[in-house]
Design a protein around this motif. Sequence first.
Motif, PDB file in Angstrom:
ATOM      1  N   ASN B  70       0.808  -1.225   0.000  1.00 27.68           N
ATOM      2  CA  ASN B  70       0.000   0.000   0.000  1.00 27.68           C
ATOM      3  C   ASN B  70       0.835   1.267   0.000  1.00 27.68           C
ATOM      4  OD1 ASN B  70      -2.287  -1.844   1.893  1.00 27.68           O
ATOM      5  ND2 ASN B  70      -2.582  -1.196  -0.208  1.00 27.68           N
ATOM      6  N   LYS B  71       0.431   2.187  -0.908  1.00 29.19           N
ATOM      7  CA  LYS B  71       1.243   3.393  -1.114  1.00 29.19           C
ATOM      8  C   LYS B  71       0.898   4.496  -0.130  1.00 29.19           C
ATOM      9  CE  LYS B  71      -1.469   5.901  -4.568  1.00 29.19           C
ATOM     10  NZ  LYS B  71      -1.276   7.080  -5.400  1.00 29.19           N
ATOM     11  N   ASP B  72      -0.299   4.441   0.448  1.00 26.75           N
ATOM     12  CA  ASP B  72      -0.683   5.461   1.414  1.00 26.75           C
ATOM     13  C   ASP B  72      -1.841   4.937   2.264  1.00 26.75           C
ATOM     14  OD1 ASP B  72      -2.863   5.585  -0.292  1.00 26.75           O
ATOM     15  OD2 ASP B  72      -2.248   7.448  -1.243  1.00 26.75           O
ATOM     16  N   PRO B 322      23.768   6.759 -17.117  1.00 29.65           N
ATOM     17  CA  PRO B 322      23.803   7.604 -15.916  1.00 29.65           C
ATOM     18  C   PRO B 322      22.583   8.516 -15.758  1.00 29.65           C
ATOM     19  CG  PRO B 322      25.869   7.761 -17.152  1.00 29.65           C
ATOM     20  CD  PRO B 322      24.959   6.891 -17.951  1.00 29.65           C
ATOM     21  N   GLU B 323      21.946   8.897 -16.858  1.00 35.66           N
ATOM     22  CA  GLU B 323      20.806   9.815 -16.749  1.00 35.66           C
ATOM     23  C   GLU B 323      19.459   9.098 -16.813  1.00 35.66           C
ATOM     24  OE1 GLU B 323      21.463  12.969 -19.566  1.00 35.66           O
ATOM     25  OE2 GLU B 323      23.464  13.332 -18.746  1.00 35.66           O
ATOM     26  N   VAL B 324      19.480   7.773 -16.622  1.00 31.87           N
ATOM     27  CA  VAL B 324      18.229   6.994 -16.719  1.00 31.87           C
ATOM     28  C   VAL B 324      18.025   6.185 -15.440  1.00 31.87           C
ATOM     29  CG1 VAL B 324      17.089   5.101 -17.969  1.00 31.87           C
ATOM     30  CG2 VAL B 324      18.373   6.831 -19.239  1.00 31.87           C
ATOM     31  N   ARG B 325      16.738   6.071 -15.016  1.00 29.88           N
ATOM     32  CA  ARG B 325      16.389   5.092 -13.988  1.00 29.88           C
ATOM     33  C   ARG B 325      15.739   3.924 -14.700  1.00 29.88           C
ATOM     34  NH1 ARG B 325      13.895  10.281 -13.866  1.00 29.88           N
ATOM     35  NH2 ARG B 325      11.879   9.309 -13.433  1.00 29.88           N
ATOM     36  N   MET B 326      16.162   2.715 -14.342  1.00 29.35           N
ATOM     37  CA  MET B 326      15.481   1.530 -14.882  1.00 29.35           C
ATOM     38  C   MET B 326      14.783   0.819 -13.724  1.00 29.35           C
ATOM     39  SD  MET B 326      16.927  -1.736 -16.979  1.00 29.35           S
ATOM     40  CE  MET B 326      15.787  -2.867 -17.777  1.00 29.35           C
ATOM     41  N   ILE B 327      13.521   0.475 -13.956  1.00 25.35           N
ATOM     42  CA  ILE B 327      12.722  -0.213 -12.935  1.00 25.35           C
ATOM     43  C   ILE B 327      12.240  -1.534 -13.523  1.00 25.35           C
ATOM     44  CG2 ILE B 327      10.593  -0.098 -11.569  1.00 25.35           C
ATOM     45  CD1 ILE B 327      11.031   3.024 -11.671  1.00 25.35           C
ATOM     46  N   VAL B 328      12.479  -2.598 -12.774  1.00 26.83           N
ATOM     47  CA  VAL B 328      12.068  -3.931 -13.226  1.00 26.83           C
ATOM     48  C   VAL B 328      11.142  -4.525 -12.173  1.00 26.83           C
ATOM     49  CG1 VAL B 328      12.841  -6.235 -13.904  1.00 26.83           C
ATOM     50  CG2 VAL B 328      14.274  -4.235 -14.427  1.00 26.83           C
ATOM     51  N   ILE B 329       9.959  -4.954 -12.609  1.00 24.19           N
ATOM     52  CA  ILE B 329       9.003  -5.526 -11.655  1.00 24.19           C
ATOM     53  C   ILE B 329       8.444  -6.848 -12.191  1.00 24.19           C
ATOM     54  CG2 ILE B 329       6.891  -5.162 -10.337  1.00 24.19           C
ATOM     55  CD1 ILE B 329       7.398  -2.215 -10.353  1.00 24.19           C
ATOM     56  N   GLY B 361       1.839  -0.713  -9.904  1.00 21.53           N
ATOM     57  CA  GLY B 361       2.411   0.600  -9.620  1.00 21.53           C
ATOM     58  C   GLY B 361       2.684   1.561 -10.754  1.00 21.53           C
ATOM     59  N   PRO B 362       3.862   1.475 -11.378  1.00 22.49           N
ATOM     60  CA  PRO B 362       4.247   2.521 -12.335  1.00 22.49           C
ATOM     61  C   PRO B 362       3.406   2.554 -13.610  1.00 22.49           C
ATOM     62  CG  PRO B 362       5.958   0.812 -12.161  1.00 22.49           C
ATOM     63  CD  PRO B 362       4.937   0.506 -11.123  1.00 22.49           C
ATOM     64  N   CYS B 363       2.863   1.429 -14.023  1.00 22.17           N
ATOM     65  CA  CYS B 363       2.107   1.372 -15.284  1.00 22.17           C
ATOM     66  C   CYS B 363       1.009   2.415 -15.321  1.00 22.17           C
ATOM     67  CB  CYS B 363       1.517  -0.023 -15.480  1.00 22.17           C
ATOM     68  SG  CYS B 363       0.341  -0.115 -16.826  1.00 22.17           S
ATOM     69  N   LEU B 364       0.356   2.605 -14.181  1.00 16.59           N
ATOM     70  CA  LEU B 364      -0.771   3.547 -14.164  1.00 16.59           C
ATOM     71  C   LEU B 364      -0.440   4.787 -13.332  1.00 16.59           C
ATOM     72  CD1 LEU B 364      -3.593   2.225 -11.838  1.00 16.59           C
ATOM     73  CD2 LEU B 364      -1.333   1.227 -11.882  1.00 16.59           C
ATOM     74  N   GLY B 365       0.857   5.070 -13.164  1.00 18.30           N
ATOM     75  CA  GLY B 365       1.217   6.276 -12.419  1.00 18.30           C
ATOM     76  C   GLY B 365       0.793   6.214 -10.973  1.00 18.30           C
ATOM     77  N   MET B 368       5.825   3.685  -7.201  1.00 16.91           N
ATOM     78  CA  MET B 368       6.977   2.897  -7.622  1.00 16.91           C
ATOM     79  C   MET B 368       7.522   3.305  -8.990  1.00 16.91           C
ATOM     80  SD  MET B 368       7.622   0.863  -5.125  1.00 16.91           S
ATOM     81  CE  MET B 368       8.901  -0.036  -5.961  1.00 16.91           C
ATOM     82  N   GLY B 369       7.534   4.611  -9.268  1.00 13.46           N
ATOM     83  CA  GLY B 369       8.108   5.035 -10.550  1.00 13.46           C
ATOM     84  C   GLY B 369       7.216   5.997 -11.300  1.00 13.46           C
TER      85      GLY B 369
END
Lengths: 167, 420
Positions: B70-72, B322-329, B361-365, B368-369
């Motif tokens: 849970n995010k909040d 260096p200027e990118v974040r990569m997130i793997v779920i 998470g990140p797919c729908l804003g 987690m990203g």
Amino acid sequence: MSETFKGKVWKFGHNIDTDIIIPAMYLNTTDPEKLADHCMEGEFPEFRKAVTPGDILLAGENFGCGSSREHAPVCIRAAGISCVVATSFARIFFRNSINIGLPVIEAADVWDQTEQGDVLEANPNGGILRNITKSREYKTAAYPEFVREIISSGGLIEWVKAREGVR
Amino acid sequence: MGMTMTEKILAASSGRESVRPGEIVLAECDLMMGHDVTAPPAINEFRKTGAAKVKDPDRIALVNDHFVPNKDIMSAALAKAMREFAREQGIKKYFEVGRSGVCHALLPEEGLVSPGDVVIGADSHTCTHGAMGAFATGVGSTDLAAAWATGKIWLKTPETMAFDISGAPSKWAFGKDVILKIIGMIGVDGARYRAMEFRGPGVAAMSIYDRLTMANMAIEAGAKNGIFEADEKTAEYLAGTPARKGKIYASDADAVFADVVKVDIEGMEPVVACPSLPENVKAVGELKGVKIDQSFVGSCTNGWLPDLRLAASVIKGKKVHPEVRMIVIPATQRIYRAAMAEGLLDIFAEAGAAVSAPTCGPCLGGHMGVLAEGEVAVSTTNRNFIGRMGHVKSLVYLSNPAVAAASAVAGEIVHPEEIM
């Protein structure tokens, strides 16, 4: 839902998706009032403040595409919109609207010939849709019989209660 | 006159000999799914029916996936409402954080979908399960509540569009590229209110995972459902799960299709859907110089084990720009553990990617990203609508996992071959 709706038009474009109608970050509540504060945020963040209760939302093709979130028609209704007129609707949004009792009217040509702020008069169950400002009339189709049954029951939950005899 | 697969399943599930497009049926549901965002409003609606108990708790699945962990506080309250409902109603197919996953990856993995089933879910990507030869469609929370009370759903029988897929794509193109190509051809409402039936030699050669990815995005063309005829690959997948055998339906030779679209994928290279509609499809080579801030590999579209293997094979021994974040779920707990056992998670971590527990998470804003104003992401997810992954002025490019991984290394959208 046999009444007629008359209101000022808020005009949006084609393929207005559910992330525009209610961004997912606000789906941590089911409260229609809180959801309505963010209604149409992706296109027009001041939407709720601008709407006068009874206004009509007009959109082009494929309105409500994307997510199945019922929060979308719920927040439109809570924002004060009386009915949604579009050239066409995405199917889940359409059935969600019917199920919760937000009138949705599919009508060709209206979108092309209507401007922001025009006053429309619409009957959701088929008949004549009028652009009062421009003195134009359009014929709209009636809902299928089964859908009319849900509407006349007062939404899907009432239809279920009346017809299916839940335990 | 014959029937399509979709028509046959709807006829059988509503006790009819036959159905025609446009006819409304009351279909018996084999599985009725809700998650932490859509189940709570469904519970509210269910209470209004006056029913004390759901019709059949064993046909209900409740999945923690959207805002979990849970995010909040508000999302914790939603999850709590779903948890309490599951206990109250004796719903055993309740999936708790740590034993769950993104619902459309989880349900097949748990063996909850069999060929010939009618699956409804209060999530638009429920169409994913058509990959198993089932009729599967997304509905709203009120529809779900009514189905919990009655075991049935009202459905308008859709017309079917057939997609005859032939050829084999290049080494770097997959189911994701094929479905993006199709959406690019017909548009985001090209299959509105219709069934999309994928068939032909191109499909027979595809893995079950490529089919799941394709069926997943049928909704992005406006379809009611996407469907594949179950074959030996389906049987092989199902054999690895506790799933029932189900009933295999095939469209009749004289079935009536609203349209038949030929899709030649021979030698196809990867494609990308540009902002802000999945129909804005371009060859990856056309996007040279599009810089990215974030790369995401995961979701119900491309968070399966083969997707992680593919992304890992591209990024192994390299570093995230260096200027990118990569997130793997990984999409589910089982996939997470398998990826860990295979060393995939370490390959991502070593490259400088963040790896998280299963969530939408990140797919729908959601979390987690989430993207800030002006940021650009390449993502293996299914939607690139305005504001989908965060700020309304952020941009999302949809790609396959190889392109997402290669772009994370390059700092801009590239063909995987450019970094190999």
